[in-house]
Design an enzyme around this catalytic site. Sequence first.
Site, PDB file in Angstrom:
ATOM      1  N   ARG A  33       0.810  -1.391  -0.010  1.00 41.07           N
ATOM      2  CA  ARG A  33       0.084  -0.249  -0.008  1.00 41.07           C
ATOM      3  C   ARG A  33       0.865   1.239   0.036  1.00 41.07           C
ATOM      4  O   ARG A  33       0.509   2.315  -0.728  1.00 41.07           O
ATOM      5  CB  ARG A  33      -0.934   0.175   1.116  1.00 41.07           C
ATOM      6  N   GLU A 177     -13.812 -14.716   9.762  1.00 34.93           N
ATOM      7  CA  GLU A 177     -13.622 -14.181   8.332  1.00 34.93           C
ATOM      8  C   GLU A 177     -13.329 -15.429   7.538  1.00 34.93           C
ATOM      9  O   GLU A 177     -12.242 -15.822   7.281  1.00 34.93           O
ATOM     10  CB  GLU A 177     -12.921 -13.291   8.264  1.00 34.93           C
ATOM     11  N   LYS A 219     -17.541 -12.349   9.347  1.00 36.55           N
ATOM     12  CA  LYS A 219     -16.907 -11.379   8.379  1.00 36.55           C
ATOM     13  C   LYS A 219     -16.812 -12.135   6.921  1.00 36.55           C
ATOM     14  O   LYS A 219     -15.818 -12.834   6.406  1.00 36.55           O
ATOM     15  CB  LYS A 219     -15.861 -10.833   8.605  1.00 36.55           C
ATOM     16  N   GLY A 263     -11.188  -6.207  -2.490  1.00 40.98           N
ATOM     17  CA  GLY A 263     -10.694  -5.687  -4.109  1.00 40.98           C
ATOM     18  C   GLY A 263     -11.816  -4.919  -4.801  1.00 40.98           C
ATOM     19  O   GLY A 263     -11.464  -4.614  -5.770  1.00 40.98           O
TER      20      GLY A 263
HETATM   21  P1  13P Z   1     -10.683  -5.873   2.484  1.00 34.36           P
HETATM   22  O1  13P Z   1     -11.994  -4.821   2.843  1.00 34.36           O
HETATM   23  O2  13P Z   1      -9.605  -4.608   1.979  1.00 34.36           O
HETATM   24  O3  13P Z   1     -10.948  -6.799   1.936  1.00 34.36           O
HETATM   25  O4  13P Z   1     -10.010  -6.007   3.819  1.00 34.36           O
HETATM   26  C1  13P Z   1     -10.784  -6.537   4.908  1.00 34.36           C
HETATM   27  C2  13P Z   1      -9.994  -7.369   5.794  1.00 34.36           C
HETATM   28  O5  13P Z   1      -9.867  -7.260   6.826  1.00 34.36           O
HETATM   29  C3  13P Z   1      -9.275  -8.785   5.142  1.00 34.36           C
HETATM   30  O6  13P Z   1      -8.956  -9.558   6.040  1.00 34.36           O
END
Ligand code: 13P
Length: 343
Positions: A33, A177, A219, A263
């Site tokens: 980044r 997640e 998530k 993304g």
């Molecule tokens: P992004 O929203 O960039 O996908 O990142 C969220 C995240 O915490 C990925 O683990």
Amino acid sequence: MNEDTLTTTARALVAPNKGILAADESTGTIAKRLASIKVENTEEARRSYRQMLLTTPGAEAFISGVIMYHETLGQRTDAGVPFPAALSERGIISGIKVDTGAKPLALHSDEKITEGLDGLRDRLTDYRERGARFAKWRAVITIGDGTPSEACIVANAHALARYAALCQEAELVPIVEPEVLMDGDHSIDRCEEVTARTLGEVFTALRRHDVLLEGILLKPNMVISGKGCATQAKVDEVARRTVRCLLRHVPAAVPGVVFLSGGQDDVTATAHLNAMNRLHADNPWELSFSYGRALQQSALSAWGGKADQLGAGQKAFFHRAKANSAARSGRWDEGLEKTAGKV
Ligand code: 13P
């Protein structure tokens, strides 16, 4: 396990109009980044950048929690205040990424298994003492020729459940997640099928490990066309399919679903969340955001690593946080992007 602490924190993270900032990029990921704005990846650059986001005036109206990386949790503002204390002064809850990354799954070279369970119990105790109240673990599921394998989905679901149980024992709310990647040329049908299978396994594993569903947040990815797919599903179709998939696989006991952006460009991620909340106002769970790139991209570019651009970076971050806050109740529309100084 203190059930009240867990459910109260989980609900606070998905309080009306609020969502989560994911600012937990590992040192390797934040390097990419920073490289995009030609800034060297030093500890001070990482601190300055995160400080800019975390101290944005007024963002607490839209942001309930921030997920940090190990290093970030220990960093301080220019005034010497530890980041978790600076956030908590403004009513923002501190979170911590606790997995140690997705590694190649043995005998399945195109797939990943997330590591980090060894020693996790002690790390969680330490993180709680340092101010964290919730945690994140990301599993990666790849759609490809012959993937995902059952081995990959089951192994990742098992790891997520063991992580979630350890978090609850330590009184940290686990963000669970399982990310089905949008990389590839697969259709939205295929994304829906794989997301359904993955969520099914994840909740089977969570139940098997006696995880308190009222004390977690999910998530997930949205159900979306693969990046390289010739036909890209429109916003309302993404919203309809995502909610359908969640209704089939996510128990109503879960207080909130906080999407990753994965993304998608920032405005598209907002539009999708908005459509879900507009079309399906009677969902059993809160539908919110836990975006990384979609909340940070415009702020990163506006800041550009320059101290005198701090205000521009904060303005861009504030704008995206406000836009996603409006999307929490289906009140966003594209016109807001034109008027509100998208930097
Ligand atoms: P992004 O929203 O960039 O996908 O990142 C969220 C995240 O915490 C990925 O683990």
